[in-house]
Write an enzyme that holds these catalytic residues in place. Structure first.
Site, PDB file in Angstrom:
ATOM      1  N   SER A 163      -8.182  18.899  -7.819  1.00 35.28           N
ATOM      2  CA  SER A 163      -8.904  19.240  -6.593  1.00 35.28           C
ATOM      3  C   SER A 163     -10.191  18.413  -6.493  1.00 35.28           C
ATOM      4  O   SER A 163     -10.128  17.185  -6.494  1.00 35.28           O
ATOM      5  CB  SER A 163      -9.184  20.749  -6.547  1.00 35.28           C
ATOM      6  OG  SER A 163      -9.647  21.154  -5.265  1.00 35.28           O
ATOM      7  N   ASP A 182       0.704  22.428  -0.124  1.00 36.11           N
ATOM      8  CA  ASP A 182      -0.736  22.561  -0.367  1.00 36.11           C
ATOM      9  C   ASP A 182      -1.446  22.892   0.943  1.00 36.11           C
ATOM     10  O   ASP A 182      -1.372  22.143   1.914  1.00 36.11           O
ATOM     11  CB  ASP A 182      -1.293  21.258  -0.955  1.00 36.11           C
ATOM     12  CG  ASP A 182      -2.691  21.403  -1.525  1.00 36.11           C
ATOM     13  OD1 ASP A 182      -3.566  21.918  -0.810  1.00 36.11           O
ATOM     14  OD2 ASP A 182      -2.914  20.994  -2.680  1.00 36.11           O
ATOM     15  N   HIS A 201      -2.058  24.881  -3.133  1.00 37.58           N
ATOM     16  CA  HIS A 201      -3.167  24.288  -3.879  1.00 37.58           C
ATOM     17  C   HIS A 201      -3.576  25.122  -5.082  1.00 37.58           C
ATOM     18  O   HIS A 201      -3.770  24.599  -6.183  1.00 37.58           O
ATOM     19  CB  HIS A 201      -4.365  24.102  -2.945  1.00 37.58           C
ATOM     20  CG  HIS A 201      -5.433  23.229  -3.509  1.00 37.58           C
ATOM     21  ND1 HIS A 201      -5.325  21.856  -3.571  1.00 37.58           N
ATOM     22  CD2 HIS A 201      -6.648  23.525  -4.061  1.00 37.58           C
ATOM     23  CE1 HIS A 201      -6.410  21.342  -4.113  1.00 37.58           C
ATOM     24  NE2 HIS A 201      -7.234  22.328  -4.427  1.00 37.58           N
TER      25      HIS A 201
END
Length: 466
Positions: free
Chosen positions: A196, A348, A381
């Site tokens: 991330s 995601d 995610h």
């Protein structure tokens, strides 16, 4: 039983309320000494043992040593600065192997820095760092040193790629000079890893390395990037008006910390009602800002914070700062020269997979020597943070073991990245690492799993409160 579990869950919060550790903004260690500007990038300006034990999800972990280093670097414009990096030595460490783990700090306040948030007793506001520390435990169990830099630098420049990548590389330079106290070999192999927000720093480090730190190519064995943040504009478009909308003010403040004129321009364009939450984005850490501002609209909707909407970002002062920080906007000079693994969830909800796909295709078209894309069909995610970690760990193990990486480009899809080749050991290591951190087992290879110490894990937490 439920009451006991609830009480145990509260222990970290109870402890944090009883102990005070010095925030980074009040700690003189973070300030460089006079004349530091003449030092080389990657030089160690200050050194100390970590002021407190480190913790994983607020449980103190048992490692042989942990140091903080103040390291010379520079910002996006070549101006000298200095940042703190945390170096961790497990028991029975291998001096030839280091994992540089870039956390998903995702905040524009230095008091959200991993060097502060990783400490035992850090406040609940740093919970994302404490969660991230669960990913640091498996490499320590394998005997790898781990270094985790405050790559956003002293200005906390979240979303600023060049600052983040340069600091990551200067952190590596520093630990390769640390042998006199750490025991790390000068020719140690280093694997970069980030998820991330940490993938932003890691991806930029891999791209900048040939130009900014060419001497490190002989050390860096590869870079693993998960939940790959290659396009910050696309992320803003994805989260505006969603439960993750709070990311936007964090990122805008991070950019404004590097580009002062940008902050003035943002405030001139903000609707009056949105000013308080924009200011909060300069103070809050990631979890707090996400919690306070779900579903807020900054560029879309009838009551958006910026009346001009997305058109605002096309204006020169905004567009330039954003373009400067798009990894996908770099030219071929910045093609990574080390093997790269991208792992990403198809669904995601924060970082649309089309952008990692685009970055993958660009690097492949430019002739990258080794690029692997492991796509997880079933995760978004948040889930990929943990289901993708064993794949990253297995890939890093293979690089350290000298196994030949993918030649050219390879894009594979799996129902889950838990099915990535050779992940059985790394999956076991990841979940066993969480267990061992909670129960205070010393971290390192060849350690008796029953050798629990009173100063770590759950026992250390309870004894500290008592």
């Amino acid at each position: 039983m439920k009451g006991l579990v609830f009480l145990l869950g509260l222990l970290p919060t109870i402890y944090a309320s009883l102990v005070h550790i010095t925030p980074a903004s009040e700690d003189d260690f973070y300030n460089p000494p006079a004349g530091f500007e003449s030092a080389k990038n990657g030089d160690i300006l200050k050194l100390r043992n970590s002021p407190n034990r480190l913790a994983s999800f607020y449980f103190p972990i048992d490692v042989k040593n942990a140091w903080q280093l103040l390291v010379k670097s520079e910002d996006s414009f070549g101006n000298p600065n200095a940042f703190v990096t945390t170096l961790i030595e497990p028991y029975n460490a291998d001096p030839s192997k280091v994992v540089s783990y870039q956390t998903w700090e995702d905040a524009s306040n230095i008091n959200c820095s991993p060097s502060y948030g990783a400490q035992f007793g850090s406040p609940l506001s740093t919970i994302t760092t404490q969660i991230d520390m669960t990913l640091i435990v498996p490499p320590l169990r394998s005997g790898y040193y781990v270094v985790t830099p405050d790559y956003e630098g002293p200005k906390a420049t979240f979303a600023v790629g060049r600052q983040s990548g340069q600091a990551t590389l200067d952190s590596v330079r520093a630990i390769l000079k640390s042998g006199s106290f750490s025991g790390i070999n000068e020719d140690a192999k280093v694997a970069l890893w980030g998820y991330s927000g940490g993938s932003l720093a890691t991806g930029w480090a891999a791209a900048l390395q040939p130009v900014y730190a060419p001497e490190l190519q002989k050390n860096i064995v590869g870079a693993a990037v998960g939940g790959f943040a290659a396009n910050i504009t696309a992320i803003a478009e994805s989260v505006d008006g969603t439960i993750f909308a709070g990311l936007i003010t964090l990122a805008l403040n991070g950019l404004a910390n590097e580009y002062p004129d940008l902050k003035t321009a943002f405030y001139e364009e903000l609707s009056d009602f949105a000013v308080p939450e924009f200011k909060a984005g300069a103070e809050n850490c990631l979890a707090e800002n996400i919690f306070h501002y779900p579903l807020h609209q900054y560029f879309t909707g009838p009551k958006r914070a910026f009346e001009k909407g997305w058109g605002l970002l096309k204006e020169d002062i905004f567009n330039k700062s954003i373009q400067d920080n798009l990894l996908i906007g770099l030219n071929k000079t910045y093609l990574p020269q080390v093997p790269v693994l991208i792992y990403h969830g198809t669904v995601d909800e924060i970082i649309p997979i089309k952008d990692p796909h685009a970055q993958y295709q660009l690097w492949c078209d430019w002739g990258i020597e080794s690029l692997e894309f492991a796509e997880d069909l079933s995760t978004g995610h948040l889930a990929e943070t943990f289901t993708g970690a064993p794949a990253a760990l297995a890939w890093i193990d293979a690089r350290f073991d000298g196994k030949t990486p993918i030649q050219g480009c390879s894009h594979t899809t799996r129902l889950t990245n838990l099915l990535y080749p050779n992940t059985s050991d790394s999956t076991h290591s990841y979940f066993l690492g969480i267990y061992q951190a909670v129960f205070g087992t010393p971290l390192g290879p060849g350690i008796n799993g029953d050798n629990i110490t009173i100063n770590s894990g759950l026992l250390g937490l309870v004894s500290s409160i008592i």
